[in-house]
Write an enzyme that holds these catalytic residues in place. Structure first.
Site, PDB file in Angstrom:
ATOM      1  N   CYS A  89       0.811  -1.223   0.000  1.00  0.00           N
ATOM      2  CA  CYS A  89       0.000   0.000   0.000  1.00  0.00           C
ATOM      3  C   CYS A  89       0.845   1.274   0.000  1.00  0.00           C
ATOM      4  O   CYS A  89       0.359   2.330  -0.393  1.00  0.00           O
ATOM      5  CB  CYS A  89      -0.932   0.015   1.196  1.00  0.00           C
ATOM      6  N   GLN A 156      -5.164  -8.937   6.201  1.00  0.00           N
ATOM      7  CA  GLN A 156      -5.412  -7.600   6.709  1.00  0.00           C
ATOM      8  C   GLN A 156      -6.725  -7.496   7.482  1.00  0.00           C
ATOM      9  O   GLN A 156      -6.848  -6.691   8.416  1.00  0.00           O
ATOM     10  CB  GLN A 156      -5.405  -6.597   5.551  1.00  0.00           C
ATOM     11  N   ARG A 211     -19.829   9.064   0.271  1.00  0.00           N
ATOM     12  CA  ARG A 211     -21.262   8.737   0.291  1.00  0.00           C
ATOM     13  C   ARG A 211     -22.014   9.798   1.091  1.00  0.00           C
ATOM     14  O   ARG A 211     -21.889   9.875   2.320  1.00  0.00           O
ATOM     15  CB  ARG A 211     -21.473   7.353   0.893  1.00  0.00           C
ATOM     16  N   SER A 237     -11.174   0.697   3.766  1.00  0.00           N
ATOM     17  CA  SER A 237     -10.933   1.523   2.577  1.00  0.00           C
ATOM     18  C   SER A 237     -11.642   0.924   1.372  1.00  0.00           C
ATOM     19  O   SER A 237     -11.886  -0.281   1.301  1.00  0.00           O
ATOM     20  CB  SER A 237      -9.431   1.629   2.307  1.00  0.00           C
ATOM     21  N   HIS A 338      -8.950   3.862  -2.091  1.00  0.00           N
ATOM     22  CA  HIS A 338      -7.554   3.465  -1.873  1.00  0.00           C
ATOM     23  C   HIS A 338      -7.043   2.686  -3.091  1.00  0.00           C
ATOM     24  O   HIS A 338      -6.926   1.466  -3.050  1.00  0.00           O
ATOM     25  CB  HIS A 338      -7.489   2.621  -0.606  1.00  0.00           C
ATOM     26  N   CYS A 368      -0.065   2.189   6.671  1.00  0.00           N
ATOM     27  CA  CYS A 368       0.287   0.796   6.914  1.00  0.00           C
ATOM     28  C   CYS A 368       0.474   0.079   5.585  1.00  0.00           C
ATOM     29  O   CYS A 368      -0.127   0.448   4.575  1.00  0.00           O
ATOM     30  CB  CYS A 368      -0.784   0.113   7.761  1.00  0.00           C
ATOM     31  N   GLY A 370       1.549  -3.969   3.639  1.00  0.00           N
ATOM     32  CA  GLY A 370       1.648  -5.406   3.765  1.00  0.00           C
ATOM     33  C   GLY A 370       2.988  -5.842   4.329  1.00  0.00           C
ATOM     34  O   GLY A 370       4.020  -5.226   4.053  1.00  0.00           O
TER      35      GLY A 370
END
Length: 383
Positions: A89, A156, A211, A237, A338, A368, A370
């Site tokens: 990420c 995750q 939203r 995300s 994301h 954060c 992986g």
């Protein structure tokens, strides 16, 4: 050693999975933001020393060094090379670090950025393809891994639940955070705060993720992602498509072209943490970065902490005693999405523009990644 100066930072709108950007080739998404960096610039693109792009799951249209492909798809000189980075990420945040390090080491001009079309290449595709050919996942079957971490589930979603439990975060508390992310993003859209940073793609000008009609009541109806967990899709995300790019220059280049730098990289580092918890590394990484920079939380005007999950940001803020009023002030990935390979420089772009809008001096970005990793960038606004 030269400072690494930020000349410009741009991004596409972030599209939902299956949305407005889903049919755009990733190379064309990357090319779009690269061209935008030079659209009103006196700099010849041929002066660029390198193009460093983040991308994850480099398969199909994202394979073959997407940094190079995107540069060429932009119509720019063939003599400029490109390299693609995968730190999960944090890929494009790491691309920014590598680009800044290159400038500090003697390069004059480097493009950093990232791209991801998750509609075309679903998250985890590289592992799924490997399984189709009979290969184990990155950790399954590794004797060294099993000896050190055992054979328990690693993903995750479990990590997000574990963090919520360890930091005693209730589902309702996380839902309030997620609702605030949407409301902040909608308010930013309505106020036109993203206009300067977004380069429209065709007629697509606005992020699709926020939203307007979501509510705590709607969130409360969602089932957890794991049978024994509390994290839901609303607290996660969004899967998204997008691209972002930053132009970084040396002092020599700034003087040669009489450029006006918008910011400079004040600090950059990365740290690791428990890969089973996976998503807690921003805590350690932020402490490390502030110590190295000789700064404290109170010295930072604005924070961008990637909202991979609500529990990640809430635990980070709780542990470091960061005021949430200074965090993701225009919404985060829960609302904005994301696109994993592009999010690092997307966050940086938004942070830079918000520092300029508010007159803040220092911004800190972390996310954060992986494997239990996190990058931290501290940027200083100039002018």
């Amino acid at each position: 050693m030269s400072d690494a100066y930020i000349i410009d930072a741009v991004r596409t709108p972030v599209g939902r999975r299956g949305g407005a950007l889903s049919g755009v080739h990733p190379a064309d998404l990357g090319a779009h933001v690269i061209r935008a960096l030079f659209s009103d610039s006196p700099i010849d693109p041929g002066e660029v020393d390198d193009v460093v792009f983040g991308c994850v799951d480099t398969l199909g249209p994202q394979a073959g060094d997407i940094a190079r492909t995107a540069w060429l798809a932009a119509g720019f000189p063939e003599e400029v090379p490109g390299v693609t980075v995968d730190r999960q990420c944090g890929s494009s945040q790491q691309a920014l670090h590598f680009a800044a390090q290159a400038v500090m080491s003697g390069s004059d001009l480097v493009v950093a950025g990232g791209v991801q079309n998750m509609s075309q290449v679903p998250i985890g595709s590289a592992m799924l393809v490997g399984e189709q050919f009979g290969f184990p996942t990155p950790t399954n079957g590794s004797q060294g891994w099993d000896h050190r971490y055992g054979t328990e589930e690693i993903n995750q979603f479990r990590s997000a639940d574990m963090i919520a439990a360890r930091w005693e975060l209730t589902r309702f508390e996380m839902e309030e955070f997620a609702l605030a992310s949407h409301r902040k993003a909608v308010a930013a859209q309505d106020a036109g705060r993203f206009t300067r940073e977004i380069v429209p793609v065709g007629g697509f000008e606005h992020d699709e993720g926020p939203r307007r009609d979501t509510s705590l009541a709607k969130m409360a109806k969602l089932a957890p992602l794991r049978p024994d967990g509390c994290v839901t899709a609303a607290l996660s995300s969004q899967i998204s498509d997008g691209a972002s790019a930053v132009l970084i220059a040396s002092e020599r280049m700034v003087l040669r072209h009489k450029l006006t730098p918008r910011a400079r990289v004040h600090h950059m580092s990365a740290r690791g943490a428990d890969p089973v918890y996976m998503l807690t590394a921003p805590i350690r990484a932020t402490r490390h970065a502030l110590e190295r920079a000789g700064m404290s939380v109170s010295d930072i005007d604005l924070f961008e902490a990637n909202e991979a999950f609500a529990s990640v940001v809430l635990a980070w803020a709780k542990e470091l005693k960061v005021d949430l009023d200074r965090v993701n002030v225009n919404g985060g990935a829960i609302a904005l999405g994301h696109p994993i390979g592009a999010t690092g420089t997307r966050l940086f772009t938004t942070l830079l523009h918000e520092l300029e809008r508010t007159g803040g001096r220092f911004g800190l970005q972390t996310m954060c990644e992986g494997g239990g990793q996190a990058n931290v960038t501290i940027v200083e606004r100039l002018g």
